[in-house]
Design a protein around this motif. Structure first.
Motif, PDB file in Angstrom:
ATOM      1  N   GLN A   7     -24.319  -2.195 -25.356  1.00  0.00           N
ATOM      2  CA  GLN A   7     -24.701  -0.926 -24.129  1.00  0.00           C
ATOM      3  C   GLN A   7     -24.886  -1.965 -22.885  1.00  0.00           C
ATOM      4  N   ASP A  29     -22.801  -1.423 -19.347  1.00  0.00           N
ATOM      5  CA  ASP A  29     -23.696  -0.691 -18.318  1.00  0.00           C
ATOM      6  C   ASP A  29     -23.148  -1.685 -17.134  1.00  0.00           C
ATOM      7  N   THR A  34     -22.963   6.415 -23.038  1.00  0.00           N
ATOM      8  CA  THR A  34     -22.120   5.893 -21.897  1.00  0.00           C
ATOM      9  C   THR A  34     -21.279   7.013 -21.493  1.00  0.00           C
TER      10      THR A  34
END
Length: 115
Positions: free
Chosen positions: A33, A37, A68
């Motif tokens: 993640q 990001d 996402t």
């Protein structure tokens, strides 16, 4: 061993590919993640998560993909490369493939993104 990396591709570097290898589970999903990001913060036209070399995809990894997808919205085209029982099968069974574009190879995904 898991590893996550990011690279820009395409004539204008408008697409970012995040590559994942190994297992994507509750221990490694936060790292994935973070990489996604960071890539998304650069506002690419397209973001592809390549899971070709992922051997195990747990629900935590699938949650990263849905988070996402929801965060990017319509601003960035988002897709996943997954082929085989460890990745594409769980994405199809859970219905995630109904929301996220799924490709069988990175080459096919990149061709689609460049059209």
């Amino acid at each position: 061993m898991q590893q996550f990396s990011e690279r820009r591709v395409g004539d204008t570097d408008s697409t970012v590919v995040v590559t994942a290898t190994g297992a994507v589970d509750m221990l490694t999903a936060p790292q994935l993640q973070d990489v996604i990001d960071t890539a998304a913060a650069k506002k690419p036209a397209g973001l592809i998560v390549d899971m070709t070399e992922v051997e195990f995809l747990a629900s935590a990894g699938m949650q990263v993909l849905m988070v996402t997808h929801n965060r990017l919205g319509e601003s960035t085209r988002f897709a996943v490369v997954a082929d085989g029982p460890a990745t594409s099968r769980p994405l199809k069974i859970t219905g995630i493939a109904d929301y996220i574009e799924l490709f069988s190879s990175l080459d096919v995904a990149l061709t689609s993104f460049s059209e």
